[in-house]
Design a protein around this motif. Structure first.
Motif, short mmCIF file in Angstrom:
data_model
loop_
_atom_site.label_atom_id
_atom_site.label_comp_id
_atom_site.label_asym_id
_atom_site.label_seq_id
_atom_site.Cartn_x
_atom_site.Cartn_y
_atom_site.Cartn_z
N GLU A 4 -23.99 77.74 33.18
CA GLU A 4 -22.72 77.04 32.99
C GLU A 4 -21.91 77.69 31.87
N ALA A 5 -22.59 78.12 30.81
CA ALA A 5 -21.91 78.78 29.69
C ALA A 5 -21.31 80.10 30.14
N GLN A 6 -22.04 80.85 30.97
CA GLN A 6 -21.53 82.13 31.48
C GLN A 6 -20.33 81.91 32.40
N PRO A 17 -25.52 76.62 20.05
CA PRO A 17 -25.45 78.02 19.65
C PRO A 17 -26.40 78.91 20.45
N LEU A 18 -27.59 78.41 20.77
CA LEU A 18 -28.54 79.22 21.55
C LEU A 18 -28.02 79.49 22.95
N LYS A 19 -27.45 78.48 23.60
CA LYS A 19 -26.90 78.69 24.95
C LYS A 19 -25.71 79.65 24.90
N LEU A 20 -24.91 79.57 23.86
CA LEU A 20 -23.79 80.50 23.70
C LEU A 20 -24.31 81.93 23.53
N ARG A 21 -25.30 82.11 22.68
CA ARG A 21 -25.89 83.44 22.47
C ARG A 21 -26.45 83.98 23.79
N ASN A 22 -27.16 83.14 24.53
CA ASN A 22 -27.72 83.57 25.81
C ASN A 22 -26.63 83.90 26.82
N ALA A 23 -25.54 83.15 26.81
CA ALA A 23 -24.44 83.41 27.74
C ALA A 23 -23.78 84.75 27.45
N ALA A 30 -29.97 89.03 14.81
CA ALA A 30 -28.74 89.52 14.20
C ALA A 30 -27.55 88.66 14.64
N PRO A 31 -26.57 88.46 13.77
CA PRO A 31 -25.40 87.67 14.14
C PRO A 31 -24.56 88.40 15.18
N ILE A 32 -23.73 87.63 15.88
CA ILE A 32 -22.84 88.19 16.90
C ILE A 32 -21.46 88.37 16.27
#
Length: 128
Positions: A4-6, A17-23, A30-32
């Motif tokens: 859904e995030a993608q 934040p984890l779902k955003l990073r995975n998307a 490391a930070p994005i």
């Protein structure tokens, strides 16, 4: 979910934040740091943007000297410009960032003789 995030189509949910990073396909600790602007343009003859994001225009200052103008300014001039350039003549080309401001980036493109030259393919991305 990550899917859904993608997709980015549901505006009624919060995202972790984890779902955003995975998307974003980012892994590790490391930070994005996102690309804040990018452009692909023809710098030979009449300057023409092929495609871009957060770039309003290109100013052709003189031979091999361009200003990339941002649609929305950066927070400051402490960003990281990267890019590549090339032409129709075999050889070594270089792109040098010259002046960084919050609203624009001035770059120069050079051929192996270290003289500024207009090039057919110039790409730049700005990370911060």
């Amino acid at each position: 979910t990550t899917a859904e995030a993608q997709a980015g189509t549901d505006d009624s949910r919060a995202i972790t934040p984890l779902k955003l990073r995975n998307a974003l396909n980012a892994s590790g600790e490391a930070p994005i740091y996102a690309c804040r602007a990018w452009v692909n343009f023809n710098g030979n003859g009449t300057v023409a943007i092929r495609a871009s994001g957060n770039v309003s225009s290109i100013t052709d200052n003189e031979t091999g000297d361009y200003t990339v103008n941002f649609t929305t300014a950066m927070p400051d001039a402490n960003y990281c410009p990267t890019g590549i350039c090339g032409g129709n003549v075999a050889g070594t080309y270089a792109m040098n960032p010259n002046v960084l401001t919050d609203s624009s980036l001035r770059i120069q493109t050079r051929f192996r003789n270290n003289e500024n030259t207009d090039l057919e393919v110039i790409t730049v991305s700005i990370n911060r």
